[in-house]
Design an enzyme around this catalytic site. Structure first.
Site, PDB file in Angstrom:
ATOM      1  N   HIS A 185      -5.146  -3.597  -3.010  1.00 29.19           N
ATOM      2  CA  HIS A 185      -4.715  -2.646  -4.032  1.00 29.19           C
ATOM      3  C   HIS A 185      -4.465  -3.299  -5.389  1.00 29.19           C
ATOM      4  O   HIS A 185      -3.934  -2.655  -6.286  1.00 29.19           O
ATOM      5  CB  HIS A 185      -3.454  -1.914  -3.570  1.00 29.19           C
TER       6      HIS A 185
ATOM      7  N   SER B  86       0.806  -1.220   0.000  1.00 31.61           N
ATOM      8  CA  SER B  86       0.000   0.000   0.000  1.00 31.61           C
ATOM      9  C   SER B  86       0.838   1.269   0.000  1.00 31.61           C
ATOM     10  O   SER B  86       0.374   2.295  -0.464  1.00 31.61           O
ATOM     11  CB  SER B  86      -0.938  -0.006   1.206  1.00 31.61           C
TER      12      SER B  86
ATOM     13  N   LYS C 145     -11.977  -0.053  -2.455  1.00 33.68           N
ATOM     14  CA  LYS C 145     -11.017   0.656  -3.312  1.00 33.68           C
ATOM     15  C   LYS C 145     -11.527   0.617  -4.753  1.00 33.68           C
ATOM     16  O   LYS C 145     -12.445   1.364  -5.088  1.00 33.68           O
ATOM     17  CB  LYS C 145      -9.623   0.079  -3.095  1.00 33.68           C
TER      18      LYS C 145
END
Ligand code: WAQ
Ligand code: MG
Length: 636
Positions: A457, A429, A487
């Site tokens: 991610h 991250s 996300k």
């Protein structure tokens, strides 16, 4: 070694008429030096031994720093000094030092020394070059000391464990015994690398000012000098010094205020910003329009009309809140549909939905392993993985970032453990780099370890159609493939994709699953709709990748080298204050790019963290690159 450069050693020595009163040392980043100097001066001026007429404060940059894990602490309760001394002798005997009676008899010769006696553990020969001074262990600190901020007085326990950890790790040292010279401090210790740090609650009479230390050495005479050099010169930072309950004697709110002021002076205070607009490549803060280069909404789906319509439709139909945990009344059709969809998207048998990604990590790790098991974890893993490791009670072994050989070596140390779990972020991250999943899987299967990756991610980012690392590498699945809906999927919640067997197990064992209210139906339906958009519009993933390539080329043209296999492009700065200054300069010029500081990254490794979206325009990206270069002083 992370964060090892740029730290300063600040040493204080105070005396009165040349008589030593107190001394202390801290190892801190540059911006914490002024605060540390004032802390140490305060300590020198308030010492019970008297007011000094000379205080020497020395500040130097010692270069490379060795990081050591604190010795484990065990408290040995004794009620008399005789019992304490006998316990000390028997513990060291147990650790292999045979002539303990004779060694204890030599102890009083240390009373007049400033440092420690260095004694050959077998021949009892004294090895200190200067017998009056002794050998001093210096150049060491607790890695958290600037945040603990022991203003004023001495914390005997914390300082002793830092010293004992350094001494125990010195070449040739087989043990140490210590009695404080503070008349009121009756607790002493013995320490070795094998038996750890054994606090002996009563080792001397109250009021007795006699104290000393013996370092026990076993080895060749010609190596003594290098042991002394390590003890006196090699800078060491000790990680994970355990907190001792009895140390916290501060008044309720004073402690919080003191901690906040330390946070302030280190440039680490955080505030909350309100954005008056939906997630997206642009935001409104008050009446200012900002280009957002820091959103995790990588594919711009949070405000997509199909996604928001699914959310409001689900709210209208299924209610705002789910009304219960997943195992009670909190499972509705949107939850079940989303789990099925996630499993088919990731190509696994089953999926388990959690309230957040954080809870997915904490709950999964805590369910899979416990005391008697081992976790081998990348040193840069996300905080939610670290917290899961801590909560599990398993032995946690950290491997060097991205180093699969180190992972293999450390897993092979754990053959005696009942279960092994290897865990890594898929895309890290803070650094944006990617795990080598094929090698990770090989190493896990060679060591019969559970493999777990966190695709927070990489979902929607890695692989041609955004399915993540398995698609990117064209390899097999890890046992646990974890991710978040918050996300690239534009919603909120966490998930685990895995076999049906593991999914069942998690539904029965993961406490964060069992004891949290399930995600609200709107969040589940929104994520489900976002998945459908992603499946139908893989061009978004491609566009994101193009944007990353374009942006890093724009940076390179301005002398900033940055590469990323993901949507996260870190731009190293180093100093926390400089990163903060760059971030506020960027905001002045209309770009929202956060500075990332300790504890999200190591001290001294502050950076600007850019996160790109598929919907950023080229104009935005090149003017952002220009503004970043200017903020960092690369342009005039
Ligand atoms: N290196 C070597 N020896 C030292 C050093 C040093 N840096 N500092 C002190 N000594 C020697 C010196 O002879 C002192 O008289 C003696 O050690 C004791 O030092 O878990 O306070 O600083 O609560 O008085 C133990 C804490 C506290 C136990 C020990 O030692 C616990 C303490 P002091
Ligand atoms: Mg003392």
């Amino acid at each position: 070694m992370k964060g090892s450069s740029g730290l300063f050693s600040v040493k204080m020595r105070a005396s009165c008429s040349r008589r030593h009163i107190s001394g202390a040392e801290k190892i801190v980043p540059p911006h914490a030096v002024p605060h540390t100097v004032s802390q140490l001066a305060e300590r020198a001026l308030n010492h019970p031994k008297g007011v000094p007429d000379f205080i020497n404060i020395k500040i130097e940059n010692p270069g490379a720093i060795v990081r050591l894990e604190a010795l484990p602490v065990v408290t040995e309760r004794t009620s008399t000094p005789d019992e304490g001394l006998a316990r000390a002798a028997s513990l060291l005997k147990e650790a292999g030092v045979l002539r303990m009676d004779e060694i204890m008899a030599l102890f009083r010769e240390t009373y007049s020394m400033r440092g420690a006696m260095l004694l050959d553990a077998d021949t009892l020969e004294r090895l200190e070059p200067d017998r009056e001074r002794g050998v001093r262990a210096t150049c060491m600190d607790d890695s958290d000391s600037i945040l603990k901020g022991t203003a004023g007085g001495k914390n005997h326990y914390a300082e002793a464990i830092v010293l004992a950890t350094k001494v125990a790790n010195a070449p040739g040292i087989v043990g140490e015994i210590c009695v404080s010279d503070d008349p009121d401090y009756v607790t002493g210790y013995v320490a070795t690398r094998n038996i750890g740090y054994r606090r002996i609650t009563v080792i001397k009479e109250k009021g007795d000012p006699a104290g000393g230390r013996i370092f026990l050495y076993r080895g060749r005479r010609e190596d003594v000098a290098s042991t002394i050099r390590f003890l006196e010169k090699t800078p060491v930072v000790v990680e994970g010094v355990p907190v001792l309950g009895a140390v916290a004697e501060e008044r309720r709110m004073d402690g919080l205020a003191a901690e906040m002021s330390v946070i302030d002076s280190a440039g680490l205070r955080r505030g909350i910003r309100v954005l008056d607009s939906p997630a997206g490549p642009e935001a409104l803060a008050g009446c200012r329009r900002l280009a957002v280069l820091s959103s995790n909404d990588y594919l711009d789906l949070a405000r997509d009309p199909r996604v928001t319509a699914a959310a409001s439709g689900a709210s209208a139909k299924w209610g705002a809140g789910s009304g219960g945990s997943r195992l009670t009344t909190g499972t509705q059709p949107p939850h079940v549909a989303l789990e099925r969809h996630l499993a088919s998207f990731k190509g696994t048998d089953d999926a388990v939905l959690f309230a957040t990604g954080y809870m997915a990590n904490v709950g999964t790790i805590q369910a899979l392993v416990k005391k008697g098991d081992a976790i081998v974890s990348d040193e840069l893993n996300h905080a939610s993985i670290i917290d899961g490791c801590r909560l599990s009670g398993a032995d946690v072994i950290v491997y060097r970032h991205g180093d699969m050989d180190d992972l293999a070596r450390k897993l092979s140390f754990c053959r005696e453990h009942r279960r092994r779990l290897a865990v890594s972020d898929a895309v890290f991250s803070m650094d944006g780099d990617m795990l080598d999943l094929p090698r990770f899987l090989d190493v896990c299967s060679a060591n019969d370890a559970f493999s777990m990756i966190d695709e927070a991610h990489s979902t929607g980012v890695a692989g041609a159609t955004g399915r993540g690392l398995v698609e990117h590498f064209g390899c097999g699945h890890p046992d646990i493939l974890l991710g978040t809906l918050s996300k690239a999927l534009g919603s909120a919640g966490g998930f685990v994709c895995c076999s049906g067997e593991i999914a069942d197990f998690l539904r029965n064992r993961a406490r964060s699953f069992i004891f949290s209210t399930s995600p609200c139906p709107a969040a589940a339906a929104a994520a489900d709709a976002a998945l459908t958009v992603l499946e139908n519009e893989p061009w978004r993933v491609e566009k994101l990748r193009e944007n990353v390539g374009f942006f890093t080329r724009e940076l390179a043209r301005r002398g900033i080298s940055a590469k990323s296999p993901s949507a996260i492009v870190p731009i190293p700065v180093g100093d926390e204050r400089r990163a903060m200054a760059a971030a506020s300069a960027l905001e002045e010029s209309g770009f929202l790019v956060p500075a990332i500081r300790y504890p999200a990254v190591p001290m001294g490794a502050a950076r600007l963290r850019v996160a790109l979206m598929s919907s950023h325009t080229r104009e935005t990206l090149s003017s952002a690159a220009e503004a970043i270069a200017r903020a960092l002083g690369n342009l005039v």
